[in-house]
Enzyme design. Structure first.
Site, PDB file in Angstrom:
ATOM      1  CE  LYS A 195      -2.915  21.174   0.957  1.00  0.00           C
ATOM      2  NZ  LYS A 195      -1.527  21.133   0.972  1.00  0.00           N
ATOM      3  CB  CYS A 243      13.323 -15.124  -7.526  1.00  0.00           C
ATOM      4  SG  CYS A 243      11.713 -14.358  -7.691  1.00  0.00           S
ATOM      5  CE1 TYR A 276      -0.944  30.542 -15.994  1.00  0.00           C
ATOM      6  CE2 TYR A 276      -1.621  28.534 -14.854  1.00  0.00           C
ATOM      7  CZ  TYR A 276      -1.750  29.433 -15.908  1.00  0.00           C
ATOM      8  OH  TYR A 276      -2.691  29.203 -16.872  1.00  0.00           O
ATOM      9  CB  CYS A 278      11.163 -18.328  -7.883  1.00  0.00           C
ATOM     10  SG  CYS A 278      11.579 -17.813  -6.212  1.00  0.00           S
ATOM     11  CB  CYS A 335       8.765 -16.437  -3.915  1.00  0.00           C
ATOM     12  SG  CYS A 335       8.812 -15.371  -5.369  1.00  0.00           S
ATOM     13  CB  CYS A 371      11.236 -14.086  -2.680  1.00  0.00           C
ATOM     14  SG  CYS A 371      12.123 -15.199  -3.784  1.00  0.00           S
TER      15      CYS A 371
END
Ligand code: IVH
Length: 673
Positions: free
Chosen positions: A317, A435, A227, A414, A411, A429
C-alpha cells in the site's frame, strides 16, 4: 416482417458496436468518435424496435432495461472472495518474498517470479459467464455472500455481455475491480449541480454507490469501468501461470490493466512499486497501492491461504499522504438533528490527489485531544478512499499564544441554547424546527433517495425555500405552486413543473420510506422497515408505548425511546398530520393469515455454514412456513439454528437461555426429513 437484409444489418451493427466497445475499453484504441458510435447505436435500436422478434439479451442495446428490483438477491460465492494481506515497508515485502521461498523449500537465493498489478480503489466484482454469456454479476459482500447486481453491471460498457473467441469453457467466473475513472467522476460532479443531483464524494464511493442502485438506468448514467484480475474455473482448464490467466482474460474481451508486469523477487517488486508510485498522479483512476501475486499457479496452490487471505499475494500500500497547512478558522455546521459539528477551514492544500479546504473536527473532545487552535499549523492526512482529516497541530510552530477553541454556547444559526446530552460527545442546538439550519437539513433528508426521493429538490433550492420562508416544514412542500417556484432564482418554468411532478409522484410511497423521511433520530432505513412491517399504519405506531416498541425484533431501548419521544411531540404530530392531509399515502399491507402456518409466531436466527442449502434458502423456507428469521439473538428468539463454524450468536443464545438447534433439527422443522 423483417427480411434477411434487416437480419443481416442488425447482426452487422451488433458486431461493429461490440468491436468498438472492445477497442475503446480493452485495447484503449478507439477508432470512431462518440457521435459515430451513438449513430450506430441508434440505428440498431430503431431496427430492434421495429422488429422486436430479433432482439437478443446480449445485444449492445440491452445493457439497460431490467425493471428496478425491490432489493438485491443474495449470491453465495462458490469460491469465497478473499482479501489481501497488507504491507507498507520494503522490509515487509522482503519478508513476504522470503516466506514464500521458505514455504516452497526453494534455494535461498532464488528470486520468485511474481506478477505485479496496480491495486485499484474501487470495488470487487464477480462475473459469471455461461456458454460465453454474462449471466450474473455479484458484489463481494462479506466474501462468502454478495449481492446480485447483474442488471447494473450489464450497463457497464467495458463489461462484455458476450465473450470473444472460441475456446471458452462452459462456465467461468471472472473477478475484477469496478471503478470510476477520475475524468468521468469530474464530469459527473461538474454537471451534478445543474442536473439537481448530489455530487459524489470520491470515485470509489461513486463506483460503489452506482453499483448499488435499485434502478439500473441510474447506474447506466454513471461512468464506470472495470479491470479484470482473476479467473475461477475448473482447475484442469486453467493455464499454468497468472500472467497467462490475464492474457486469456484479455483475449476473451475483458479489460486487463496495461500496467500489469511480471517481476523477479522482492527487488523487482520494489522497483515496480516506485515506478507505479511515480505514475500515480497521472493515472485516470485511483489506486491505493500495488499487488504482487506468485506467477506459478501450482505454487499458489501449494502456498494456500491463512485466515482470509492468500499466502501467495500481498498488497503493497501507498502511505497515507500528509501535508502541513494553516487552520484559518473553525466553523460550526448544524446537522439535521441539531448536532453542532466544528469544521476546520484550511488554507487550501493538495494532499492525496485532491485539494483539501476543510475537514471535520468532530467535537470539542477531539479538538482538545489534537490540540488544534485557530491559526495553528496542522497536519492534514488523506488516505485513498477516506475523507481528509486533521491529524494534529504543530504546537512547536506557534508564533504567539493562541487561544484554546471553545464550542459556542448557542446555535450559530438560530441563537437557541446549545446543550450536550448526557453520555454524548456532541453538542446540539435545542431550537428544533425553529432553527433554519435544522429545517434545511431535515428537508434535504426528507427529499433524499431512500426517503421521499424527490428528484430536483437539492440543497440549493431548499436553502432558497427556507430563507424566503416559503417552506417551514416538509408539508409545505406540497403546497408550492408553479408561480412561486418559477419566481425562484435559477428556476425556469420547466424545472418548476418538473419539481411539481416529482412532488406529486412522491405522494405515493411506502410507510417505511415515509417513516425514514420523517428523520426520527436513530431511525434509519432498516428500522423504518421494521416499524412499518410491524405496524402497517401510522395510527398504531403513534400510540405505541415504549414497551410495545421494544417488543419488536430489531428495536432496542434507545430506538424505542426516540420513536416514542418523536410521536409525543405536538409539533411533530402536526407535521405528520399535515403530510397525510397533503395526500401522502401508501399501499395498506395485506395481513397474511399466519395462524394456519406451522411455524407462525416463531422467530429463528441462522448462523454458521449449512450443508444442505444456503442460509438464504433456509430463511425463505422457514418464512414460507410462517416463521420469522432475524439477524440478531434476543430473548424473543425461539431458537438459533447453527451450522458449521457458528459465530458469537450461539454463545449469546446460551447466555439468554435460547434453544440452539443444528441442521438436522432444521430439516425436521422444514419437514424435509
Ligand atoms: S486480488 C485473493 N488484484 O483489493 C486475491 N485485488 O484486499 C484477492 N483489488 O477485494 C484479490 N486491485 O477489491 C486483487 N489487482 C488486484 C486488485 C485487487 C484491487 C482489491 C479487491 C480486493 C481487495 C483485496
Amino acid at each position: 416482417m423483417p427480411d434477411s437484409q434487416h437480419v443481416l444489418r442488425i447482426e452487422q451493427l451488433r458486431q461493429q458496436l461490440n468491436e468498438h466497445n472492445h477497442k475503446y475499453y480493452v485495447l484503449d484504441q478507439p477508432s470512431i468518435s462518440d457521435a459515430e458510435y451513438d449513430q450506430l447505436f441508434r440505428e440498431l435500436q430503431a431496427l430492434e424496435q421495429a422488429y422486436p422478434e430479433l432482439l437478443t439479451v446480449d445485444s449492445p442495446t440491452q445493457r439497460v432495461g431490467a425493471e428496478p428490483s425491490g432489493a438485491f438477491a443474495e449470491v453465495r460465492h462458490q469460491v469465497p472472495m478473499l482479501s489481501l494481506a497488507n504491507g507498507f515497508t520494503p522490509e515487509e515485502i522482503q519478508s513476504f518474498h522470503n516466506r514464500i521461498v521458505k514455504l516452497l523449500e526453494l534455494d535461498e537465493q532464488q528470486q520468485v517470479e511474481l506478477v505485479a498489478e496496480p491495486k485499484l480503489d474501487g470495488l470487487a466484482i464477480s462475473l459469471l459467464y455461461q456458454h460465453g454469456q454474462l449471466v450474473r454479476a455479484a458484489t463481494r459482500g462479506d466474501g462468502q455472500r454478495g449481492e446480485d447486481v447483474t442488471a447494473n453491471v450489464r450497463t457497464i460498457r467495458a463489461v462484455p455481455l458476450k465473450l470473444r473467441g472460441d475456446n471458452i469453457p462452459d462456465e467461468l467466473e471472472v473477478r475484477g475491480e469496478v471503478y470510476m475513472p477520475r475524468s468521468g467522476f469530474d464530469v459527473f460532479n461538474q454537471t451534478a449541480e445543474a442536473r439537481g443531483v448530489k455530487p459524489l464524494i470520491n470515485p470509489r464511493n461513486g463506483a460503489a454507490g452506482s453499483l448499488r442502485q435499485l434502478d439500473s438506468s441510474i447506474t447506466a448514467s454513471r461512468p464506470l469501468a472495470i479491470y479484470a484480475y482473476s479467473l475461477v474455473i475448473d482447475q484442469n482448464l486453467l493455464p499454468t501461470t497468472h500472467a497467462e490467466v490475464l492474457m486469456q482474460l484479455r483475449a476473451w474481451g475483458l479489460p486487463v490493466s496495461p500496467l500489469v508486469k511480471t517481476v523477479q523477487g522482492s527487488d523487482g517488486c520494489l522497483q515496480y512499486y516506485a515506478d507505479i508510485g511515480s505514475q500515480r498522479a497521472q493515472l485516470d483512476y485511483d489506486i491505493d497501492g500495488v499487488v504482487y501475486k506468485v506467477n506459478r499457479l501450482d505454487w499458489q496452490d501449494e502456498l494456500g491461504f491463512v485466515s482470509r487471505a492468500p499466502r501467495w499475494a500481498i498488497a503493497h500500500k501507498f502511505a497515507a499522504e500528509e501535508q502541513v497547512t494553516t487552520l484559518e478558522a473553525i466553523e460550526i455546521q448544524v446537522g439535521r438533528t441539531g448536532s453542532l459539528t466544528p469544521v476546520a477551514r484550511l488554507k487550501p492544500v493538495f494532499v492525496g490527489g485532491v485539494t483539501v479546504t476543510n475537514a471535520t473536527l468532530h467535537n470539542q473532545d477531539e479538538i482538545r485531544r489534537k490540540d488544534v487552535r485557530i491559526g495553528d499549523q496542522v497536519i492534514v492526512r488523506r488516505a485513498g478512499d477516506v475523507i481528509p482529516e486533521v491529524v494534529r497541530s504543530l504546537p512547536e510552530r506557534r508564533q504567539q499564544n493562541l487561544l484554546e477553541y471553545q464550542m459556542p454556547t448557542v446555535c450559530p444559526e438560530c441563537g437557541s441554547p446549545a446543550e450536550r446530552e448526557q453520555d454524548e460527545a456532541v453538542l446540539r442546538c435545542t431550537g428544533g424546527l425553529i432553527c433554519p439550519a435544522q429545517r434545511k437539513r431535515s428537508l434535504e433528508h426528507f427529499a433524499a433517495r431512500g426517503a421521499m426521493d424527490i428528484e430536483g429538490l437539492g440543497s440549493k433550492l431548499i436553502a432558497q425555500l427556507v430563507d424566503q420562508s416559503l417552506v417551514m416544514s416538509p408539508a409545505d412542500l406540497y403546497r408550492l405552486d408553479l408561480s412561486t417556484l418559477s419566481n425562484l432564482e435559477r428556476m425556469a418554468e420547466k424545472s418548476a413543473q418538473n419539481l411539481l411532478d416529482e412532488l406529486e409522484k412522491s405522494r405515493h410511497t411506502t410507510m417505511a420510506r415515509f417513516l425514514f423521511a420523517l428523520g426520527i433520530r436513530e431511525v434509519g432505513e432498516v428500522t423504518a422497515n421494521d416499524l412499518a412491517r410491524e405496524f402497517g399504519g401510522i395510527e398504531r405506531l403513534r400510540s405505541a408505548t415504549v414497551e410495545e416498541l421494544e417488543a419488536i425484533d430489531g428495536i432496542g431501548p434507545i430506538v424505542a425511546q426516540r420513536v416514542h419521544q418523536f410521536f409525543g411531540n405536538l409539533q411533530n404530530l402536526e407535521i405528520v398530520d399535515a403530510l397525510l392531509a397533503a395526500g401522502i399515502e401508501w399501499p395498506k399491507p395485506q395481513q397474511p393469515d399466519n395462524s394456519a402456518q406451522p411455524l407462525a409466531g416463531n422467530t429463528y436466527v441462522l448462523t454458521g455454514t449449512l450443508e444442505a442449502f444456503s442460509r438464504n434458502v433456509a430463511k425463505q423456507r422457514l418464512e414460507a412456513l410462517g416463521a420469522k428469521v432475524t439477524g440478531s439473538v434476543s430473548g424473543k428468539t425461539t431458537a438459533v439454528i447453527a451450522g458449521g463454524d457458528p459465530g458469537s450468536k450461539v454463545a449469546k443464545a446460551e447466555k439468554l437461555g435460547v434453544d440452539v438447534l443444528d441442521e438436522t433439527d432444521l430439516q425436521i422443522l422444514l419437514g424435509s426429513e
